[in-house]
Design a protein around this motif. Structure first.
Motif, PDB file in Angstrom:
ATOM      1  N   GLY A  78       1.227  -1.375   0.018  1.00 34.88           N
ATOM      2  CA  GLY A  78       0.176   0.671  -0.103  1.00 34.88           C
ATOM      3  C   GLY A  78       0.705   1.385   0.384  1.00 34.88           C
ATOM      4  O   GLY A  78       1.874   1.312   0.374  1.00 34.88           O
ATOM      5  N   THR A  79       0.265   2.429  -0.604  1.00 33.50           N
ATOM      6  CA  THR A  79       1.196   3.794  -0.458  1.00 33.50           C
ATOM      7  C   THR A  79       1.276   4.391   0.458  1.00 33.50           C
ATOM      8  O   THR A  79       0.271   4.133   1.191  1.00 33.50           O
ATOM      9  CB  THR A  79       0.616   4.407  -1.411  1.00 33.50           C
ATOM     10  N   GLY A  80       2.273   4.602   1.205  1.00 31.10           N
ATOM     11  CA  GLY A  80       3.356   5.550   2.494  1.00 31.10           C
ATOM     12  C   GLY A  80       3.443   4.239   3.286  1.00 31.10           C
ATOM     13  O   GLY A  80       3.453   4.413   4.697  1.00 31.10           O
ATOM     14  N   SER A  81       2.968   2.641   3.126  1.00 28.44           N
ATOM     15  CA  SER A  81       3.432   2.005   3.837  1.00 28.44           C
ATOM     16  C   SER A  81       5.076   1.183   3.129  1.00 28.44           C
ATOM     17  O   SER A  81       5.005  -0.212   4.251  1.00 28.44           O
ATOM     18  CB  SER A  81       2.724   0.780   3.871  1.00 28.44           C
ATOM     19  N   GLU A  82       5.492   1.520   2.594  1.00 22.68           N
ATOM     20  CA  GLU A  82       6.787   1.485   2.680  1.00 22.68           C
ATOM     21  C   GLU A  82       8.070   0.962   3.332  1.00 22.68           C
ATOM     22  O   GLU A  82       9.057   0.047   3.636  1.00 22.68           O
ATOM     23  CB  GLU A  82       7.473   2.458   1.547  1.00 22.68           C
ATOM     24  N   GLU A  83       8.496   1.558   4.392  1.00 25.83           N
ATOM     25  CA  GLU A  83       8.638   1.513   5.915  1.00 25.83           C
ATOM     26  C   GLU A  83       8.219   0.117   6.789  1.00 25.83           C
ATOM     27  O   GLU A  83       9.539   0.243   7.205  1.00 25.83           O
ATOM     28  CB  GLU A  83       8.704   2.583   6.641  1.00 25.83           C
ATOM     29  N   SER A  84       7.153  -0.510   6.273  1.00 21.46           N
ATOM     30  CA  SER A  84       6.743  -0.973   7.404  1.00 21.46           C
ATOM     31  C   SER A  84       6.455  -2.195   6.776  1.00 21.46           C
ATOM     32  O   SER A  84       4.572  -1.500   6.128  1.00 21.46           O
ATOM     33  CB  SER A  84       6.937  -0.950   8.538  1.00 21.46           C
ATOM     34  N   VAL A  85       5.559  -3.228   5.798  1.00 17.09           N
ATOM     35  CA  VAL A  85       4.965  -3.933   5.674  1.00 17.09           C
ATOM     36  C   VAL A  85       3.729  -4.192   5.761  1.00 17.09           C
ATOM     37  O   VAL A  85       2.405  -4.635   6.117  1.00 17.09           O
ATOM     38  CB  VAL A  85       5.463  -5.439   4.651  1.00 17.09           C
ATOM     39  N   GLU A  86       4.019  -4.394   7.564  1.00 18.08           N
ATOM     40  CA  GLU A  86       3.011  -5.066   8.523  1.00 18.08           C
ATOM     41  C   GLU A  86       1.818  -3.490   8.478  1.00 18.08           C
ATOM     42  O   GLU A  86       0.594  -3.857   8.988  1.00 18.08           O
ATOM     43  CB  GLU A  86       3.535  -4.985   9.786  1.00 18.08           C
ATOM     44  N   ARG A  87       2.155  -2.384   8.068  1.00 19.66           N
ATOM     45  CA  ARG A  87       1.118  -1.230   8.039  1.00 19.66           C
ATOM     46  C   ARG A  87       0.388  -1.419   7.100  1.00 19.66           C
ATOM     47  O   ARG A  87      -1.013  -0.450   6.722  1.00 19.66           O
ATOM     48  CB  ARG A  87       2.860  -0.363   8.218  1.00 19.66           C
ATOM     49  N   SER A  88       0.873  -2.298   6.247  1.00 17.23           N
ATOM     50  CA  SER A  88       0.182  -2.487   4.383  1.00 17.23           C
ATOM     51  C   SER A  88      -1.144  -2.776   4.322  1.00 17.23           C
ATOM     52  O   SER A  88      -1.168  -3.776   5.015  1.00 17.23           O
ATOM     53  CB  SER A  88       1.046  -2.327   3.725  1.00 17.23           C
ATOM     54  N   GLU A  89      -2.072  -2.643   3.471  1.00 13.61           N
ATOM     55  CA  GLU A  89      -3.433  -3.518   4.175  1.00 13.61           C
ATOM     56  C   GLU A  89      -3.728  -2.912   1.752  1.00 13.61           C
ATOM     57  O   GLU A  89      -3.578  -1.920   1.780  1.00 13.61           O
ATOM     58  CB  GLU A  89      -4.284  -2.897   4.480  1.00 13.61           C
ATOM     59  N   ILE A  90      -4.179  -3.938   1.491  1.00 10.58           N
ATOM     60  CA  ILE A  90      -4.049  -3.900   0.022  1.00 10.58           C
ATOM     61  C   ILE A  90      -5.361  -4.764  -0.527  1.00 10.58           C
ATOM     62  O   ILE A  90      -5.147  -6.433   0.596  1.00 10.58           O
ATOM     63  CB  ILE A  90      -3.036  -4.549  -1.051  1.00 10.58           C
ATOM     64  N   LYS A  91      -6.277  -4.710  -1.521  1.00 13.10           N
ATOM     65  CA  LYS A  91      -6.807  -5.739  -1.677  1.00 13.10           C
ATOM     66  C   LYS A  91      -6.704  -6.873  -1.816  1.00 13.10           C
ATOM     67  O   LYS A  91      -5.307  -6.894  -2.613  1.00 13.10           O
ATOM     68  CB  LYS A  91      -7.893  -5.083  -3.061  1.00 13.10           C
ATOM     69  N   ALA A  92      -7.270  -7.854  -2.032  1.00 12.36           N
ATOM     70  CA  ALA A  92      -6.811  -9.435  -2.087  1.00 12.36           C
ATOM     71  C   ALA A  92      -6.729  -9.956  -3.376  1.00 12.36           C
ATOM     72  O   ALA A  92      -6.351 -10.805  -3.673  1.00 12.36           O
ATOM     73  CB  ALA A  92      -8.076 -10.384  -1.708  1.00 12.36           C
ATOM     74  N   SER A  93      -7.201  -8.911  -3.675  1.00 12.69           N
ATOM     75  CA  SER A  93      -7.486  -9.270  -5.476  1.00 12.69           C
ATOM     76  C   SER A  93      -6.009  -8.654  -6.297  1.00 12.69           C
ATOM     77  O   SER A  93      -6.476  -9.422  -7.707  1.00 12.69           O
ATOM     78  CB  SER A  93      -8.262  -8.689  -6.395  1.00 12.69           C
ATOM     79  N   VAL A  94      -5.639  -8.094  -5.818  1.00 10.09           N
ATOM     80  CA  VAL A  94      -4.447  -7.365  -5.936  1.00 10.09           C
ATOM     81  C   VAL A  94      -3.329  -8.369  -6.737  1.00 10.09           C
ATOM     82  O   VAL A  94      -3.020  -8.421  -7.952  1.00 10.09           O
ATOM     83  CB  VAL A  94      -3.394  -6.570  -5.343  1.00 10.09           C
TER      84      VAL A  94
END
Lengths: 236, 384
Positions: B59-75
């Protein structure tokens, strides 16, 4: 005796050092000639300059002014490093408290000066053994200083002083820390070194009995020679 | 020159002092070795964890920590369809949807049986993008199962028996059975616990995933980045896996600097302590040194001999440090926030310790040696 033949020749030797801002002159304009093969005793009260003169003759210290020839070399002109090299082959020093290295055996203590010379191990071993035999300690070569009596320690120190065969031996109160019997043995040994091996010995002593063993006795007071008690040697 | 045996024997002149120098010096050298092993281990695990061929889409803005990232399951499926040239293994494209989750792992019923753990929700495609992962025991996790990294037990501070295959553990309120143990040498994954992607989605009560990891074949980073830029609606960013871990490594740089600064301060203190000891030791030998000068030894030769003594003591200290380091520190696992690494006392680190010890010996010896050899000979010969 002409000064040309003197083994030790001092001319106008002065030594000055500073205690804080105060200059102290333990030796002042001293002239002296000592022929080769002489056993010279220096006597005098504390502070008379006798140990200073001994150190100058041994190349332990350098005069502030004047010339000091030993064996034809003006050691007053030598720098500290040059004096160190000169001492290694020209002078043996005998100290009142022996100054043996406690962790080394008698053999190793005597061997120390020879490690500076380009000698094989076998040759070193031979010379050390000869020196120890000469001082009567051939059977004590493995003993450490702590395992020897005072007299024996001083004899090891004498063996160390003569092992490199220097022409000059200097001794600073060599019997000062010994009982009478040991002192007599040491003085006999020093005399033997002069008589039979042609060494020149300069000895500082407070003890008239020790001085009596010498060929000549010089008295110093306040940095000047006051008396020469022998015809073989003279204050110039 | 004085023979080496003179220096050796002088070492043992005062055994208590030798012991003090060897143990004191040895501890400092040990500290140097541990600091180097710590720095090298942390740097190594972060460097090894990222592959140049892997791209993380998150997710944009989560490049520092993948744990904070959320993206759609369809990606993942959209990415697979849009970008050609991704690596394929036996007809399967290397696209791995993943959830990175930091949560509580409960090992028993007691109050102290919960541990903060790093979980990764995965599908079997994870093995296509992380080929360094190898099962060493058991099977890959299916629904209701979880597999543990080889160093996970160390990171959690529990015995390996607590995480052996067949054991039931709880993640949140969900009970999972440990299906196997995996290794991924030198990477942060070894300290993680991998569960089925859908299980972890349910546990985290989320519809999203954290990221997609893809492995490049003929495709380039730009191909993946173009996809993220074209699909603004998905709010994605792409980053090379190696760059991601390089950023993390940079994040830990201050920690490594602090480690070295602390080691440096201890070393500086040790130099002064050692110098003090040697001042006392050499002061008692001023007359002996003067005697040797009277005999004909130069100050340089005597300084070299004193230096030999210190160097020998330092080598003994290094030996002591090396034995302790190899016996007690080599292979020790060190947990940190995103993983665990093993301390390795390599020949390079041993060499660094020896070199450091010798340097300390030289720095600590020369001033006391100079003080011992500097006095004028007449005065030094009269000293007590």
């Amino acid at each position: 005796m002409s000064s040309y033949e003197s083994f030790i020749r001092c001319r106008g030797v002065t030594k000055t050092y500073h205690k804080g801002n105060t200059p102290v002159t333990p030796l002042s304009a001293l002239d002296l000639d000592v022929p080769r093969g002489t056993f010279l005793a220096l006597m005098g009260p504390s502070g008379s300059g006798k140990t200073t003169l001994l150190n100058l003759i041994a190349g332990i210290d350098s005069p502030t002014s004047g010339s000091l020839h030993v064996g034809g070399v003006d050691i007053a002109k030598l720098k500290r490093g040059q004096l160190t090299k000169w001492r290694a082959s020209h002078v043996g020093y005998i100290f009142q408290l022996y100054h043996l290295v406690p962790i080394l055996s008698a053999f190793e203590n005597v061997e120390l000066p020879l490690l500076l010379a380009p000698l094989s191990r076998k040759e070193r071993h031979r010379q050390v053994q000869v020196a120890l035999e000469l001082v009567g300690l051939g059977d004590r070569s493995d003993h450490r200083p702590s395992e020897l009596s005072g007299g024996q320690e001083q004899r090891v120190a004498i063996a160390r002083a003569i092992v490199a065969n220097p022409a000059l031996l200097v001794a600073d109160e060599p019997t000062g820390d010994l009982d009478r019997e040991s002192a007599t043995q040491i003085l006999n040994l020093l005399r033997e070194l002069v008589r039979e091996h042609g060494k020149t010995i300069v000895m500082v002593t407070h003890d008239p009995r020790a001085a009596a063993a010498a060929d000549t006795v010089l008295h110093l007071e306040k940095g000047r020679l006051v008396e020469a008690a022998d015809l073989n040697m003279q204050a110039a | 020159m004085l023979p080496l045996s003179y220096a050796v024997r002088n070492l043992f002149r005062v055994p208590a002092r030798l012991l003090q120098i060897v143990l004191g010096g040895g501890l400092v050298i040990l500290l140097l070795m541990l600091a180097a092993a710590l720095s090298e281990g942390m740097d190594g695990v972060l460097r090894s964890s990222g592959s140049e061929k892997n791209i993380i889409v998150l997710g944009t803005g989560s490049e520092e920590s993948v744990e904070r990232s959320e993206i759609k399951a369809s990606v993942p499926s959209e990415l697979e369809a849009a970008v050609s040239g991704l690596e394929e293994v036996l007809g399967r494209v290397a696209v791995s949807p993943e959830i990175h989750y930091n949560g509580l792992l409960t090992l028993g019923d007691g109050p102290g049986d919960s541990r903060q753990a790093l979980f990764r929700g995965v599908t079997p495609a994870a093995l296509l993008v992380h080929p360094e992962v190898r099962l060493v025991e058991g099977t890959f996790p299916r629904a209701g199962e979880i597999m543990v990294g080889r160093l996970a037990a160390h990171r959690l501070g529990v015995g390996e028996a607590a995480l052996k295959p067949g054991t039931q553990v709880k993640v949140g309120s969900t009970t999972l059975r440990i299906s196997g143990i995996f290794q991924a040498p030198g990477t942060v994954m070894e300290a993680e616990l991998w569960a089925d992607l859908n299980d972890l989605r349910a546990i985290g009560q989320r519809d999203t995933i954290s990221c997609v990891v893809v492995r490049l074949d003929s495709a380039t980073f730009d191909d993946v980045e173009v996809f993220t830029l074209q699909r603004l609606d998905l709010e994605l960013a792409a980053i090379r896996e190696s760059d991601y871990y390089a950023k993390l490594a940079a994040f830990y740089t201050p920690l490594r600097i602090m480690t070295w600064v602390t080691a440096g301060l201890v070393v500086a203190g040790a130099v002064f302590g050692g110098m003090n000891t040697l001042y006392a030791a050499f002061a008692s030998r001023v007359r002996e040194m003067a005697t040797l000068q009277a005999v004909g030894y130069s100050r340089k030769a005597l300084a070299f001999s004193l230096l030999q003594e210190s160097l020998l003591a330092s080598l003994l200290g290094s030996l002591f440090a090396a034995v302790i380091a190899l016996a007690f520190a080599d292979g020790l696992s060190v947990p940190f926030s995103i993983g665990t690494f093993l301390l390795r006392i390599t020949p390079g680190i041993l060499g660094l310790g020896v070199l450091g010890g010798l340097t300390l010996a030289i720095i600590g010896t020369l001033p006391p040696a100079w003080t011992c050899l500097r006095p004028e000979l007449p005065a030094a010969l009269r000293s007590a």
